[in-house]
Design a protein around this motif. Sequence first.
Motif: not given
Length: 610
Positions: A263-267, A270-274, A276-282, A309-312
Motif C-alpha cells: 500500500h505504501g510507506h510512511g507514518c 506523512n504516509y506515501h500511498p503506492a 495500488a492503494l490509489k487504485a483501490l480508492c478509485e 487506512i487513514r489515507y483510504f
Amino acid sequence: MLQYRQINEINFEALTNRTFHPSPGAWEDQVLYFLLLDRFSDGHEQGFLSNAGEIVHSGTTPVFAPSDAENAVQTASEAETWRVAGRRFAGGTLKGLQSKMGYLKRLGVTVVRISPVLKQAHAQETYTGDGIQNFLDVEPRFGTPEAFREVVETAHTYGLYVILDIILNHVGDVFVYQSGQPNYHQGDLPHPVMGYRDQHGNPSLPFKPVDLTKRPDAWPDGAVWPADFQEPSTFSQKGAIRASATASERIEGDVASLKNIHHGHGCGANYHPAPALKALCEVYKFWMAYADLDGYRIDPAYLLDPGAIRYFTGVLKEFAAGIGKENFYLISELTGERQQVCETLEQIGLDAASGIDNLPEKFASVVKGYRNPTDYFHLFRHSEAIGKGSHTWFRNRFVTGFDDSNSMGKDKTRFCADPDASPQLLAAVGLLATTLGIPCLYYGTEQGFDGQGDEHSVREALFGGDFGAFRSRQRHFFREDHPTFQAIARILALRKQHLALRRGRQYLRPISGDGIHFGLPTLPGDPLRSVVPWSRLFNRQEIVCAINSDPDSEQTAWVTIDHELHRPGTLLTCLYSTLPAQVQSTTRVEVRNGRAILLTVPPGGFVIYA
C-alpha cells in the motif's frame, strides 16, 4: 454489463450526476444483519413470504421441518459429501437476496451487511468473496453488477441500508511463486514469481502488465484486473503469514494463498500511498456511487498499515460527502484493549470497530454465566483517561455481535451449538439489542442455527442446498413462524420504539437477594447463576432490562434503579419477557438502596420493564 479493463475508463462525472440515497442520521439507531451471500438465498425456495408478504408457491426447495434434521448425514459417505459441500460455493445469489428484503424488514433489522461480491479468482472455491481477481466486476456465480445495484435499490425501497464488506489487504491467488507458497521472510528481496495464473489456473501468463494482443485469453479470467493492479510492485511478495506473526508480517504477508497488496510507506499524515492503494480508492469510490451503498466494512484493520487506512478513509469520506452521503460509515475489526482501539479509531478515521477487546467471547460468556458482567459492560463506560466526558458513551463506535464466523476464535461455534445454551439464545439477542453499541446479527441466528467445528461449519446455507443447517440438505429456513424469529422481531420492535434503548446512558445495576445487601452481580465460582440487570437512561426515562444466566431455573432479585426518576409506590410494566405470560405484569418501586424493584426472570430468559 461492465467491461472496465482500466480505472481510467470509468466516467465518474456521469456516474455521480444523480441524487443518492441519504446516509442514516444516527448509526446507533440501526441493527445490522451480516450474511454470506453464497450461503443466504438462491431464489429457489418454496412456501416463504415474498417481499410483499405473500406466500410464494413457486420454487423447488421446501421449507425445513424438524424431522429433516440430519437428513444429509445418514451414512458416513453422505456426511463426507455434506462436509465437502460446505467448503465450496453453495449457490447463493444476488437475486436470491433481493427476494428476501421483506424477510429482513419483518425481522426488524435495518442494515444488510453483505460479504464481498467482487469477481473471484477463476476456478477457486473462495465463496466468502475474499479471493478477488477483478475489482471492477461482480462474481458471476453471484450475479451481475446490475443485479448488485438492484439489491441495493430494493433494500432502500424497504427502508434498509446496505454495507458491503470490502478487501484492501490482498487479491486472490492470482499468481504462483517459483517455490509454491512460501512462508513469510523479512528483507527487501521478494520471493521469485513464476507467473500470473491463466483462465485454467496455470501460471502461464508473464508476471507483468498483460498484453492482450499477445494473450487475449488473459481476459477476463486470467491475471488480475483492472490492469492498474498488474505491475509486480502491486504485491509485497513476502510469502504467507506464520502463526507467530509480528505486526509487520501481518501487514506485509499473504493470508494463506491470498496475495498481499503493497500500500505504501510512511507514518500518519506523512504516509506515501503506492499506486495500488490509489487504485483501490478509485475502485471503492466507483462501487459506492454505482450501487448507491451506505457503508463499507473493511477487512481487518490489524492486517493493514494504519497510514494506509487513514489515507483510504480520508479519500472515501471526501468522495461520499461530495455525493451527499455525509454519514457514509466505515467499519473494521480492531483488536486490543478499549483505550487502544478508541485511539486507533481517532487516528485512522474509521467510524466504528468490531471485535474490540475480545468482545464477542466476553458477550457470550456473560450470557452463559462464565464471566463477570462487568467484563462486558465496562467496555462501554465513559472515561476521562481517554478524553471522554461523563455523558459520552460508546454507543456508535463499537459494533457488537456474536455468532460471527470471523470472530469466533480457533474453534468455530455458534451460540446454539451447545444444546444446554440454546434456551439462552433470546437472552443473548436481548443483551445485544438493548445494550450500547451497534448490534449486528449473524445470518441464521434468527432460526437457531447450531453449527460448530471449523470455519465452514458455521456458514450453513439458509436456503438449504447441499449444505443446509442442522446437517440437512434441500430444505430452506426462511420460516417467519419460527418462535425465535418472532421473538427477535418483538425485541427489535421495542428497540425501535424506545429511544432510550438505542441512545441512552447505560448502567449495570446492583442486585440483592434480601433487599438489604446490594452489589453488582459477580461470579462467585463457576458459573454465575443470577439476574444480570442494566438500565438505559435517556431524557428522564429509565428502561430496565435483565437476563437470567441460569438456564434451568427462574431467578428473582431486587434491582437498584434511579432514585431521582421514580417515586416509591409507582409501577414499572413488563414490555417483554421470554415468558409471554409475564408481559404487562407490574413491579412496584420500593425504598431499598435508594430505589429498587423486584424482578423475576425466566430460566435463561430476558425481560424489559419501563
